[in-house]
Design an enzyme around this catalytic site. Structure first.
Site, PDB file in Angstrom:
ATOM      1  N   ALA A 172       0.822  -1.204   0.000  1.00  0.00           N
ATOM      2  CA  ALA A 172       0.000   0.000   0.000  1.00  0.00           C
ATOM      3  C   ALA A 172       0.862   1.263   0.000  1.00  0.00           C
ATOM      4  O   ALA A 172       0.650   2.182  -0.798  1.00  0.00           O
ATOM      5  CB  ALA A 172      -0.939  -0.003   1.206  1.00  0.00           C
ATOM      6  N   GLN A 221       0.592 -15.148   0.422  1.00  0.00           N
ATOM      7  CA  GLN A 221       0.825 -16.299  -0.451  1.00  0.00           C
ATOM      8  C   GLN A 221      -0.164 -16.373  -1.603  1.00  0.00           C
ATOM      9  O   GLN A 221       0.193 -16.723  -2.715  1.00  0.00           O
ATOM     10  CB  GLN A 221       0.745 -17.595   0.376  1.00  0.00           C
ATOM     11  N   SER A 257      -7.022  -8.349  -0.114  1.00  0.00           N
ATOM     12  CA  SER A 257      -6.169  -7.392   0.595  1.00  0.00           C
ATOM     13  C   SER A 257      -5.062  -6.840  -0.294  1.00  0.00           C
ATOM     14  O   SER A 257      -4.769  -5.634  -0.269  1.00  0.00           O
ATOM     15  CB  SER A 257      -5.576  -8.034   1.846  1.00  0.00           C
ATOM     16  N   ARG A 267     -13.897 -17.706   5.587  1.00  0.00           N
ATOM     17  CA  ARG A 267     -12.836 -18.008   6.546  1.00  0.00           C
ATOM     18  C   ARG A 267     -13.330 -18.091   7.982  1.00  0.00           C
ATOM     19  O   ARG A 267     -12.793 -18.861   8.777  1.00  0.00           O
ATOM     20  CB  ARG A 267     -11.722 -16.966   6.426  1.00  0.00           C
ATOM     21  N   ALA A 292       4.752  -8.836   2.016  1.00  0.00           N
ATOM     22  CA  ALA A 292       5.787  -9.757   1.545  1.00  0.00           C
ATOM     23  C   ALA A 292       5.488 -11.200   1.925  1.00  0.00           C
ATOM     24  O   ALA A 292       6.028 -12.126   1.328  1.00  0.00           O
ATOM     25  CB  ALA A 292       7.144  -9.342   2.091  1.00  0.00           C
TER      26      ALA A 292
END
Length: 507
Positions: A17, A48, A375, A276, A45
């Site tokens: 972002a 996945q 996200s 989820r 980072a």
């Protein structure tokens, strides 16, 4: 203490972002401040799965928006979601132009995978499970080559600087043993989430919700802080943070089982691809009951593991586990903060001069339960919009107010807070646990006043106690029903003199 004047946006945070905002703020001069070298200590980072976007012929932004709305359990904001999903393809193509090496199909198009609660395969990925680091690496290269961007990789945010009108005019930064006041026409918070507040987390432990806490202390509105997403397949191999077993494994057919090999959510192959929150509660319940929870990839992935999911495979092997032969022990762990600093799709907050983007922001696109892989899309798409908006800011002439940093929380106190958050504000919550947690927070706040992690934890805990229903990622065992009317939680510190522990909730 020294003071510098920067003629352009100051961006606090070096994840997807923040760097997207920095690149798009050109030609204005940008100062990016991060507490660790780029590519370290940020959730981007570690991601996945990939970037969710309508990229296939049988998909459309409207379908993506419908799935996002359904997952968000009544609290998704329609306009922001249309903006997000409408930006999907352009965002993925922008990232690809910067060098993000997305997997491609035989025709050169983006290879997409299916993840939970998506009605279509729409997650653009890299190397099966390496999207986050590969995408962020491309942006880091672009940022280091950009003439308009300066990066400090040793700066810790201590406070926001405001003038007498309430406008945010800069930031107080600790660099080693000295403090620096950086004045700027716009401040962009891209400080990440709050997963490090929990003992069981898949995120970097340094992410403690401090951006949210300091924004609240300055008077910014905080939206839905009680909504924390718990990922159902964190690898339970004794590590902190817990390695993640990507949801794409279940998209390929991997199944959740208990210690006796029974399916946790039933025989239907699609059962493990529910939202989820449902899957996380099933995993949590199986573990509490002593049955254990495991992700069985032996049939669905098997020998393909090393080249199709190399990051997960490597994490398993480092832990002495071969997922081609043995089911992976899993637990539900704090993974993403849906709530945060209330912000628009261009990052604007309730305070003039202050922007927020990425996981520290609550833009309304995740609601009570984030749809998988939205996200990274939000970080890049709204990061670009935020950079452009922040670059248009000029001015701010009022007298500056005195600024003071809160106390530093020692490691022992943080460890106690993390245990309390996982025990009492985790997958299943109730009045007794949340009350005990707030008592712990009171004690820590009295001893280390103004410590940002304690304030962030209080925002989550008190909002969770106030929401007497179960919705999305917020599950109350003493209030298992979902109210007919979906209401946001809005938290704002209306008076500058208000003590840090006085949280006002409005639903």
């Amino acid at each position: 203490m020294s003071r510098i004047h920067h003629d352009g946006p100051v961006i606090v945070g070096g994840g997807l972002a923040g760097l997207s905002a920095a690149l798009e703020a050109a030609p204005r001069k940008v100062l990016v401040i991060t507490p660790a070298p780029l590519l370290e200590a940020c959730s981007s980072a570690w991601a996945q799965g990939g970037v969710a976007a309508a990229l296939s012929a049988d998909d459309a932004p409207a379908l993506h928006a419908a799935d996002t709305t359904a997952a968000g359990a009544g609290l998704v904001e329609a306009e922001a979601t249309r903006t997000l999903t409408g930006d999907g393809r352009a965002t993925v193509e922008w990232l690809a132009r910067l060098g993000a090496p997305f997997d491609r199909d035989a025709g050169g198009g983006f290879e997409v995978s299916l993840e939970a609660a998506h009605s279509r395969a729409r997650v653009a990925r890299v190397g099966g499970d390496g999207a986050g680091r590969a995408i962020l690496s491309a942006l880091v290269t672009a940022v280091r080559a950009a003439d308009h961007i300066e990066v400090w990789e040793d700066g810790h945010l201590q406070a926001l600087i405001q003038d007498a009108t309430g406008r945010v005019r800069g930031v107080l930064i600790a660099r080693g043993d000295r403090s620096v006041e950086v004045l700027a026409p716009a401040v962009v918070l891209a400080t990440g989430g709050s997963g490090g507040l929990f003992a069981a987390t898949t995120t970097p432990a340094a992410l403690l919700g401090e951006g949210m806490a300091l924004a609240w202390r300055a008077g910014a509105e905080i939206l839905d802080p009680e909504f924390v997403q718990f990922h159902p397949t964190a690898m339970d191999v004794g590590l902190d943070p817990m390695p993640l077993a990507t949801e794409a494994l279940r998209g390929e057919g991997a199944r959740l089982i208990d210690g006796e090999g029974r399916f946790l959510l039933g025989d239907d192959p699609a059962a493990d691809l529910q939202s989820r929150d449902i899957v996380a509660r099933a995993v949590h319940a199986a573990r509490v009951a002593g049955r254990g929870a495991f992700l069985d990839c032996r049939t669905a992935v098997g020998s393909k593991f090393p080249h199709e999911f190399p990051a997960v495979f490597a994490a398993c092997m480092r832990s002495g586990l071969d997922p081609r032969e043995t089911p992976i022990p899993v637990a539900a762990a704090a993974h993403y903060h849906m709530g945060g600093i209330a912000a628009g799709s261009d990052g604007r907050t309730s305070l003039p001069g202050l922007y927020a983007v990425g996981e520290c922001a609550a833009t309304g696109v995740h609601g009570a339960n984030r749809l998988a892989s939205n996200s990274l899309l939000e970080a890049a798409a709204f990061g670009r919009r935020t950079g452009q908006a922040a670059a248009s800011e000029f001015g701010g002439q009022g007298a500056l107010l005195p600024v003071r940093a809160g106390a530093d929380l020692p490691e022992s106190a943080l460890a106690e807070l993390r245990r309390g958050m996982s025990d009492w504000a985790g997958v299943v919550r109730d009045t007794a646990g949340l009350t005990a947690l707030i008592a712990l927070i009171d004690r820590l706040d009295a001893k280390w006043p103004g410590a940002a992690p304690v304030t962030a934890a209080r925002l989550i805990a008190e909002a969770a106690l106030a929401r007497r229903e179960s919705r999305g990622g917020h599950w109350r065992s003493d209030y298992p029903q979902t109210e007919t009317r979906a209401r946001h939680t809005r938290v704002q510190r209306e008076q500058a003199a208000m003590a840090p522990h006085q949280i006002e909730l409005v639903q």
